[in-house]
Design a protein around this motif. Structure first.
Motif, mmCIF file in Angstrom:
data_model
loop_
_atom_site.group_PDB
_atom_site.id
_atom_site.type_symbol
_atom_site.label_atom_id
_atom_site.label_comp_id
_atom_site.label_asym_id
_atom_site.label_seq_id
_atom_site.Cartn_x
_atom_site.Cartn_y
_atom_site.Cartn_z
ATOM 1 N N MET A 1 47.126 28.462 36.199
ATOM 2 C CA MET A 1 45.944 29.159 36.680
ATOM 3 C C MET A 1 46.215 30.650 36.859
ATOM 4 O O MET A 1 45.372 31.468 36.527
ATOM 5 C CB MET A 1 45.500 28.515 37.999
ATOM 6 C CG MET A 1 44.228 29.072 38.531
ATOM 7 S SD MET A 1 42.898 28.617 37.413
ATOM 8 C CE MET A 1 41.539 29.291 38.269
ATOM 9 N N LEU A 2 47.406 30.964 37.372
ATOM 10 C CA LEU A 2 47.779 32.362 37.552
ATOM 11 C C LEU A 2 47.870 33.076 36.206
ATOM 12 O O LEU A 2 47.472 34.239 36.083
ATOM 13 C CB LEU A 2 49.109 32.457 38.300
ATOM 14 C CG LEU A 2 49.634 33.869 38.547
ATOM 15 C CD1 LEU A 2 48.662 34.642 39.430
ATOM 16 C CD2 LEU A 2 51.006 33.820 39.159
ATOM 17 N N LEU A 4 46.083 32.471 33.523
ATOM 18 C CA LEU A 4 44.718 32.751 33.085
ATOM 19 C C LEU A 4 44.147 33.962 33.812
ATOM 20 O O LEU A 4 43.527 34.833 33.186
ATOM 21 C CB LEU A 4 43.829 31.526 33.326
ATOM 22 C CG LEU A 4 42.345 31.713 33.010
ATOM 23 C CD1 LEU A 4 42.132 31.882 31.522
ATOM 24 C CD2 LEU A 4 41.549 30.543 33.540
ATOM 25 N N ILE A 5 44.372 34.054 35.096
ATOM 26 C CA ILE A 5 43.854 35.195 35.879
ATOM 27 C C ILE A 5 44.510 36.497 35.428
ATOM 28 O O ILE A 5 43.842 37.524 35.266
ATOM 29 C CB ILE A 5 44.076 34.936 37.383
ATOM 30 C CG1 ILE A 5 43.201 33.773 37.832
ATOM 31 C CG2 ILE A 5 43.768 36.180 38.192
ATOM 32 C CD1 ILE A 5 43.499 33.292 39.233
ATOM 33 N N ILE A 8 43.063 37.565 32.041
ATOM 34 C CA ILE A 8 41.742 38.170 32.214
ATOM 35 C C ILE A 8 41.875 39.583 32.761
ATOM 36 O O ILE A 8 41.175 40.505 32.313
ATOM 37 C CB ILE A 8 40.860 37.285 33.122
ATOM 38 C CG1 ILE A 8 40.523 35.985 32.406
ATOM 39 C CG2 ILE A 8 39.593 38.022 33.531
ATOM 40 C CD1 ILE A 8 39.846 34.959 33.278
ATOM 41 N N LEU A 9 42.797 39.797 33.688
ATOM 42 C CA LEU A 9 43.026 41.127 34.246
ATOM 43 C C LEU A 9 43.551 42.088 33.185
ATOM 44 O O LEU A 9 43.071 43.215 33.071
ATOM 45 C CB LEU A 9 44.015 41.040 35.414
ATOM 46 C CG LEU A 9 44.401 42.366 36.047
ATOM 47 C CD1 LEU A 9 43.222 42.947 36.810
ATOM 48 C CD2 LEU A 9 45.600 42.188 36.952
#
Length: 77
Positions: A1-2, A4-5, A8-9
């Motif tokens: 999950m990290l 993916l974040i 995106i950043l």
């Protein structure tokens, strides 16, 4: 999950760099902005072609193309 974040950043940072050109006072002339955007578009496209998928380069590629299209439409309309 990290992961993916962070992706995106990184993509958002790469996408917003060409849009921050209006904040730079060095590029007062629209011709300088066009040349700089074309150079960013070409170098990021070349980097993507040689290196492969890269999140920041892809954001730069899309952002500079989008900004260049906006400049062109504002010029002709």
């Amino acid at each position: 999950m990290l992961h993916l974040i962070l992706n995106i950043l990184y993509f958002s940072i790469g996408f917003l760099i060409p849009f921050s050109l209006d904040l730079i006072t060095y590029f007062n002339n629209n011709r300088k902005k066009h040349i700089f955007l074309i150079l960013i578009l070409l170098f990021s496209g070349l980097f993507l072609f040689i290196y492969g998928p890269h999140i920041v380069a892809f954001g730069l590629f899309l952002g500079s193309g989008w900004k260049l299209i906006n400049f062109t439409l504002d010029y002709f309309l």
